[in-house]
Design an enzyme around this catalytic site. Structure first.
Site, PDB file in Angstrom:
ATOM      1  N   ARG A 134       8.943  -6.592 -19.263  1.00  9.54           N
ATOM      2  CA  ARG A 134       9.556  -5.261 -19.349  1.00  9.54           C
ATOM      3  C   ARG A 134      11.090  -5.376 -19.316  1.00  9.54           C
ATOM      4  NH1 ARG A 134       6.651  -1.322 -15.308  1.00  9.54           N
ATOM      5  NH2 ARG A 134       7.682   0.181 -16.684  1.00  9.54           N
ATOM      6  N   HIS A 175      13.579  -3.851  -6.896  1.00  7.04           N
ATOM      7  CA  HIS A 175      14.731  -4.325  -7.669  1.00  7.04           C
ATOM      8  C   HIS A 175      16.069  -3.888  -7.074  1.00  7.04           C
ATOM      9  CE1 HIS A 175      11.345  -4.886 -10.312  1.00  7.04           C
ATOM     10  NE2 HIS A 175      11.182  -3.590 -10.461  1.00  7.04           N
ATOM     11  N   HIS A 225       2.728  -6.291  -8.214  1.00  2.00           N
ATOM     12  CA  HIS A 225       3.077  -5.283  -9.228  1.00  2.00           C
ATOM     13  C   HIS A 225       1.911  -5.129 -10.182  1.00  2.00           C
ATOM     14  CE1 HIS A 225       7.120  -5.189  -7.765  1.00  2.00           C
ATOM     15  NE2 HIS A 225       7.107  -6.503  -7.763  1.00  2.00           N
ATOM     16  N   LEU A 226       1.628  -3.896 -10.526  1.00  2.00           N
ATOM     17  CA  LEU A 226       0.539  -3.632 -11.477  1.00  2.00           C
ATOM     18  C   LEU A 226       0.883  -4.177 -12.855  1.00  2.00           C
ATOM     19  CD1 LEU A 226       0.029  -0.017 -10.230  1.00  2.00           C
ATOM     20  CD2 LEU A 226      -1.798  -1.730 -10.247  1.00  2.00           C
ATOM     21  N   SER A 227       2.105  -3.924 -13.282  1.00  2.00           N
ATOM     22  CA  SER A 227       2.528  -4.350 -14.620  1.00  2.00           C
ATOM     23  C   SER A 227       3.170  -5.735 -14.549  1.00  2.00           C
ATOM     24  CB  SER A 227       3.543  -3.337 -15.183  1.00  2.00           C
ATOM     25  OG  SER A 227       4.722  -3.313 -14.389  1.00  2.00           O
ATOM     26  N   ALA A 267      10.169   0.661  -7.561  1.00  2.00           N
ATOM     27  CA  ALA A 267      11.550   0.400  -7.993  1.00  2.00           C
ATOM     28  C   ALA A 267      12.421  -0.187  -6.884  1.00  2.00           C
ATOM     29  CB  ALA A 267      12.170   1.689  -8.522  1.00  2.00           C
ATOM     30  N   ARG A 282      -0.039   9.783 -14.840  1.00  2.00           N
ATOM     31  CA  ARG A 282       0.794   9.585 -16.029  1.00  2.00           C
ATOM     32  C   ARG A 282       0.931   8.095 -16.304  1.00  2.00           C
ATOM     33  NH1 ARG A 282       6.108  11.769 -14.380  1.00  2.00           N
ATOM     34  NH2 ARG A 282       6.699  10.807 -16.330  1.00  2.00           N
ATOM     35  N   ASP A 312      15.761  -7.210   4.268  1.00  2.00           N
ATOM     36  CA  ASP A 312      16.161  -7.479   5.655  1.00  2.00           C
ATOM     37  C   ASP A 312      15.040  -7.141   6.640  1.00  2.00           C
ATOM     38  OD1 ASP A 312      18.635  -8.393   4.852  1.00  2.00           O
ATOM     39  OD2 ASP A 312      19.703  -6.534   5.304  1.00  2.00           O
ATOM     40  N   TYR A 316       0.301   1.525 -16.179  1.00  2.00           N
ATOM     41  CA  TYR A 316      -0.159   1.344 -14.798  1.00  2.00           C
ATOM     42  C   TYR A 316      -1.670   1.530 -14.601  1.00  2.00           C
ATOM     43  CZ  TYR A 316       4.847   1.636 -13.986  1.00  2.00           C
ATOM     44  OH  TYR A 316       6.197   1.404 -14.024  1.00  2.00           O
ATOM     45  N   ASN A 345       3.616  -3.181  -2.812  1.00  2.00           N
ATOM     46  CA  ASN A 345       4.143  -2.863  -4.129  1.00  2.00           C
ATOM     47  C   ASN A 345       5.282  -1.889  -3.857  1.00  2.00           C
ATOM     48  OD1 ASN A 345       4.832  -1.965  -6.645  1.00  2.00           O
ATOM     49  ND2 ASN A 345       2.723  -1.677  -7.362  1.00  2.00           N
ATOM     50  N   ARG A 382      14.010  -5.160 -14.309  1.00  2.00           N
ATOM     51  CA  ARG A 382      12.809  -5.367 -13.479  1.00  2.00           C
ATOM     52  C   ARG A 382      12.551  -6.855 -13.216  1.00  2.00           C
ATOM     53  NH1 ARG A 382      10.475  -0.157 -13.533  1.00  2.00           N
ATOM     54  NH2 ARG A 382      10.899   0.894 -15.497  1.00  2.00           N
ATOM     55  N   PRO A 415       8.113   4.079  -4.100  1.00  2.00           N
ATOM     56  CA  PRO A 415       8.346   5.340  -4.801  1.00  2.00           C
ATOM     57  C   PRO A 415       7.573   5.492  -6.106  1.00  2.00           C
ATOM     58  CG  PRO A 415      10.263   3.898  -4.961  1.00  2.00           C
ATOM     59  CD  PRO A 415       9.336   3.287  -3.944  1.00  2.00           C
ATOM     60  N   ASN A 416       7.095   6.696  -6.306  1.00  2.00           N
ATOM     61  CA  ASN A 416       6.415   7.166  -7.520  1.00  2.00           C
ATOM     62  C   ASN A 416       4.991   6.637  -7.673  1.00  2.00           C
ATOM     63  OD1 ASN A 416       8.628   8.748  -8.558  1.00  2.00           O
ATOM     64  ND2 ASN A 416       9.653   6.795  -8.927  1.00  2.00           N
ATOM     65  N   GLU A 468       3.891  -9.811  -2.495  1.00  2.00           N
ATOM     66  CA  GLU A 468       4.476  -8.784  -3.376  1.00  2.00           C
ATOM     67  C   GLU A 468       3.547  -8.605  -4.580  1.00  2.00           C
ATOM     68  OE1 GLU A 468       8.437  -9.854  -4.649  1.00  2.00           O
ATOM     69  OE2 GLU A 468       8.381  -8.444  -6.337  1.00  2.00           O
TER      70      GLU A 468
HETATM   71  O1  CA2 Z   1       4.328  -2.597 -11.978  1.00  2.00           O
HETATM   72  C1  CA2 Z   1       4.487  -2.145 -10.844  1.00  2.00           C
HETATM   73  O2  CA2 Z   1       3.598  -2.058 -10.012  1.00  2.00           O
HETATM   74  C2  CA2 Z   1       5.887  -1.608 -10.456  1.00  2.00           C
HETATM   75  O3  CA2 Z   1       6.114  -1.943  -9.094  1.00  2.00           O
HETATM   76  C3  CA2 Z   1       5.836  -0.095 -10.661  1.00  2.00           C
HETATM   77  C4  CA2 Z   1       7.180   0.584 -10.413  1.00  2.00           C
HETATM   78  C5  CA2 Z   1       8.278  -0.091 -11.213  1.00  2.00           C
HETATM   79  O4  CA2 Z   1       9.542   0.479 -10.878  1.00  2.00           O
HETATM   80  C6  CA2 Z   1       8.333  -1.600 -10.958  1.00  2.00           C
HETATM   81  O5  CA2 Z   1       9.328  -2.162 -11.785  1.00  2.00           O
HETATM   82  C7  CA2 Z   1       6.993  -2.234 -11.291  1.00  2.00           C
HETATM   83  C8  CA2 Z   1       7.149   2.064 -10.864  1.00  2.00           C
HETATM   84  C9  CA2 Z   1       6.012   2.852 -10.328  1.00  2.00           C
HETATM   85  C10 CA2 Z   1       5.990   4.189 -11.009  1.00  2.00           C
HETATM   86  O6  CA2 Z   1       4.688   4.659 -10.986  1.00  2.00           O
HETATM   87  C11 CA2 Z   1       4.340   5.681 -11.815  1.00  2.00           C
HETATM   88  C12 CA2 Z   1       2.997   5.960 -11.896  1.00  2.00           C
HETATM   89  C13 CA2 Z   1       2.583   6.974 -12.716  1.00  2.00           C
HETATM   90  C14 CA2 Z   1       3.504   7.713 -13.455  1.00  2.00           C
HETATM   91  C15 CA2 Z   1       4.844   7.425 -13.344  1.00  2.00           C
HETATM   92  C16 CA2 Z   1       5.264   6.409 -12.518  1.00  2.00           C
END
Ligand code: CA2
Length: 151
Positions: free
Chosen positions: A107, A80, A100-102, A77, A18, A87, A23, A74, A111, A10-11, A98
């Site tokens: 954080r 978590h 994650h960008l960040s 959210a 943004r 499963d 990210y 990736n 997370r 998601p997202n 797995e």
């Molecule tokens: O660091 C990552 O790749 C995450 O998987 C990104 C997720 C976050 O919930 C994980 O804890 C770490 C969130 C992705 C949201 O992506 C956005 C990108 C642009 C603007 C807003 C959100």
């Protein structure tokens, strides 16, 4: 040559639009293209899929058991929160990495726990898009090593 699956949760479709400070400024399409090129260099093909729905991601993992040798995910959210994704990977026994960008450990505390890490081959976080390169290399090597063992 095996097919691999790159899954985004998601997202992550908003990447590049943004929060570039967290990210980066690459779009999801840009990341997917770079991953496709990298996978090809490693001798694999790559299918990419993103969804904001947990069930659609579970379905994509299930479908991958028929035609993919491994997955890079990736899960955003859902990392978590999702027992369902845990499963799905457990049930299909597909090897996965797995990503994650960040650096999720630098954080918020929510997370720091992942429902996926304990059953992944490995976890890469904090390296931005370069993390997908590392993941593809690790997954390709794992698949090659397993093919050797199986003869
Ligand atoms: O660091 C990552 O790749 C995450 O998987 C990104 C997720 C976050 O919930 C994980 O804890 C770490 C969130 C992705 C949201 O992506 C956005 C990108 C642009 C603007 C807003 C959100």
């Amino acid at each position: 040559m095996s097919q691999l699956l790159l899954l985004h949760g998601p997202n992550l479709n908003l990447l590049g639009e943004r929060e570039p400070g967290i990210y980066g400024d690459l779009s999801l399409a840009g990341i997917e293209k770079a991953c496709q090129d990298k996978a090809e260099k490693l001798g694999h093909s790559l299918r990419c899929f993103q969804s904001n729905s947990e069930g659609a991601l579970v379905d994509a993992v299930h479908a991958a058991r028929h035609d993919c040798a491994g997955v890079i995910i990736n899960a955003g959210a859902y990392t978590h929160t999702s027992v369902a994704l845990h499963d799905a990977f457990r049930g299909t026994r597909l090897p996965f990495v797995e990503v994650h960008l960040s650096n999720v450990y630098a954080r918020e505390a929510f997370r720091h726990h992942s429902y996926l890490s304990a059953i992944a081959i490995g976890v890469i976080c904090g390296f931005g898009p370069q993390g997908y390169d590392f993941a593809l290399e690790a997954l390709a090597r794992k698949i090659a090593d397993e093919a050797k063992v199986e003869g």
